[in-house]
Design an enzyme around this catalytic site. Structure first.
Site, PDB file in Angstrom:
ATOM      1  N   ARG A  93      25.476  87.291   9.380  1.00 28.54           N
ATOM      2  CA  ARG A  93      24.764  86.845   9.091  1.00 28.54           C
ATOM      3  C   ARG A  93      23.462  88.963   9.417  1.00 28.54           C
ATOM      4  O   ARG A  93      23.624  88.854  10.168  1.00 28.54           O
ATOM      5  CB  ARG A  93      23.240  86.039   9.733  1.00 28.54           C
ATOM      6  CG  ARG A  93      24.147  84.652  10.039  1.00 28.54           C
ATOM      7  CD  ARG A  93      23.892  83.764   9.179  1.00 28.54           C
ATOM      8  NE  ARG A  93      24.387  82.809   8.495  1.00 28.54           N
ATOM      9  CZ  ARG A  93      24.993  81.826   7.765  1.00 28.54           C
ATOM     10  NH1 ARG A  93      23.989  81.798   7.207  1.00 28.54           N
ATOM     11  NH2 ARG A  93      26.008  80.541   7.504  1.00 28.54           N
ATOM     12  N   ASN A 109      25.969  97.020  16.753  1.00 22.45           N
ATOM     13  CA  ASN A 109      26.766  97.076  16.036  1.00 22.45           C
ATOM     14  C   ASN A 109      28.010  97.646  15.412  1.00 22.45           C
ATOM     15  O   ASN A 109      27.394  98.646  16.263  1.00 22.45           O
ATOM     16  CB  ASN A 109      25.331  96.572  14.912  1.00 22.45           C
ATOM     17  CG  ASN A 109      26.847  95.640  13.762  1.00 22.45           C
ATOM     18  OD1 ASN A 109      27.535  94.439  13.409  1.00 22.45           O
ATOM     19  ND2 ASN A 109      26.696  95.597  12.024  1.00 22.45           N
ATOM     20  N   HIS A 111      30.042  98.742  12.785  1.00 19.57           N
ATOM     21  CA  HIS A 111      30.706  98.804  10.983  1.00 19.57           C
ATOM     22  C   HIS A 111      31.154  99.530  10.495  1.00 19.57           C
ATOM     23  O   HIS A 111      31.873 100.883  11.181  1.00 19.57           O
ATOM     24  CB  HIS A 111      29.057  99.149  10.504  1.00 19.57           C
ATOM     25  CG  HIS A 111      29.498  99.099   9.120  1.00 19.57           C
ATOM     26  ND1 HIS A 111      28.728  98.046   8.437  1.00 19.57           N
ATOM     27  CD2 HIS A 111      29.223  99.968   8.099  1.00 19.57           C
ATOM     28  CE1 HIS A 111      28.841  98.469   6.746  1.00 19.57           C
ATOM     29  NE2 HIS A 111      29.163  99.666   6.694  1.00 19.57           N
ATOM     30  N   SER A 143      31.662 103.151  12.810  1.00 20.45           N
ATOM     31  CA  SER A 143      30.258 103.587  13.614  1.00 20.45           C
ATOM     32  C   SER A 143      29.908 102.304  14.512  1.00 20.45           C
ATOM     33  O   SER A 143      30.138 101.271  13.273  1.00 20.45           O
ATOM     34  CB  SER A 143      28.722 103.643  12.793  1.00 20.45           C
ATOM     35  OG  SER A 143      29.344 104.384  11.943  1.00 20.45           O
ATOM     36  N   ASP A 152      21.596  97.728   9.171  1.00 23.67           N
ATOM     37  CA  ASP A 152      22.954  99.052   9.637  1.00 23.67           C
ATOM     38  C   ASP A 152      22.104 100.094   9.340  1.00 23.67           C
ATOM     39  O   ASP A 152      22.681 101.460   9.325  1.00 23.67           O
ATOM     40  CB  ASP A 152      23.959  99.388   8.419  1.00 23.67           C
ATOM     41  CG  ASP A 152      24.918  97.801   8.678  1.00 23.67           C
ATOM     42  OD1 ASP A 152      24.786  97.134   9.395  1.00 23.67           O
ATOM     43  OD2 ASP A 152      25.319  97.668   7.177  1.00 23.67           O
ATOM     44  N   LYS A 179      42.198  99.692  13.605  1.00 22.01           N
ATOM     45  CA  LYS A 179      42.456  99.402  14.702  1.00 22.01           C
ATOM     46  C   LYS A 179      41.369 100.288  15.577  1.00 22.01           C
ATOM     47  O   LYS A 179      41.803 100.592  16.693  1.00 22.01           O
ATOM     48  CB  LYS A 179      43.378 100.639  14.020  1.00 22.01           C
ATOM     49  CG  LYS A 179      44.899 100.242  15.526  1.00 22.01           C
ATOM     50  CD  LYS A 179      46.628 100.744  14.439  1.00 22.01           C
ATOM     51  CE  LYS A 179      47.523 101.338  15.966  1.00 22.01           C
ATOM     52  NZ  LYS A 179      48.526 102.717  14.832  1.00 22.01           N
TER      53      LYS A 179
END
Ligand code: GRF
Length: 197
Positions: A93, A109, A111, A143, A152, A179
């Protein structure tokens, strides 16, 4: 006092697992994951939280009259758990400006691309990796960034690169990036909390 972390998830939760493992290995700068919160009751991340003995909550948008009501409930749950940092880890979300301002400078976050490339609305899951391959990129990566009002777009805290091979499928590239995500997120949290970021 150790910093309290909440991890917000929607899916498999492999990044949550890497953070839980780092905490167990005493590699999270003393921070403690106090809450796992999902918008999706079927998220496997909830099982991971349960196995680790961490409080897990499901707060579904469809149980609220408006998106603002749902966001308020999420924010209230974070405050009730005395959360210092909010870590989005595969949370599908996008929060409104109101929510971002409520936790200003305290939301992170991860990304799966080298932001600002291949970020923003619509770039999630395999779509990111499909676009990287379609763009004939030679490298991609992950990132960890601060969450601001633009999707973002917040300042990057840490990035790491992986090679992209011409014969890669989106799924292979996704696995290679995942990974490194599993090392990158705990490292970014650790460095941020130690004040070296
Ligand atoms: C990761 O690729 C992350 O970068 C993105 O969503 C995916 C979540 O995977 N935001 P998981 O649920 O942590 O396994």
């Amino acid at each position: 006092m150790s910093a309290g972390l909440a991890v917000l998830v929607s899916g498999s939760g492999s990044n949550l697992q890497s953070l839980l493992d780092a905490q167990k290995a005493d590699a999270l700068a003393g921070a403690k994951i106090v809450l796992v919160l999902s918008d999706n009751p079927k998220s496997y991340a909830l099982t991971r939280a349960e196995q680790a003995g961490v409080q897990a909550l499901v707060i579904r948008p469809k149980d609220y009259a408006t998106r603002a009501d749902w966001e308020r409930a999420v924010g209230d749950a974070l405050d009730a758990a005395r959360v210092d940092w909010v870590l989005l880890a595969g949370f599908l979300r996008i929060f409104s400006g109101d929510f971002v301002r409520r936790f200003a400078g305290r939301i992170l976050n991860i990304h799966p691309s080298l932001l600002p490339k291949y970020g923003g609305e619509g770039f999630y899951g395999l779509k990111v990796h499909e676009a990287v391959l379609a763009g004939n990129e030679k490298e991609s990566g992950a990132s960890v960034h601060f969450v601001t009002e633009g999707c973002d777009e917040g300042p990057v805290i840490l990035q790491e690169k992986v090679a992209v091979y011409p014969e890669d499928t989106p799924e292979q590239l996704q696995q290679r990036v995942l990974k490194i995500e599993h090392k990158l997120y705990p490292k970014a949290v650790r460095e941020l909390l130690k004040g070296s970021k």
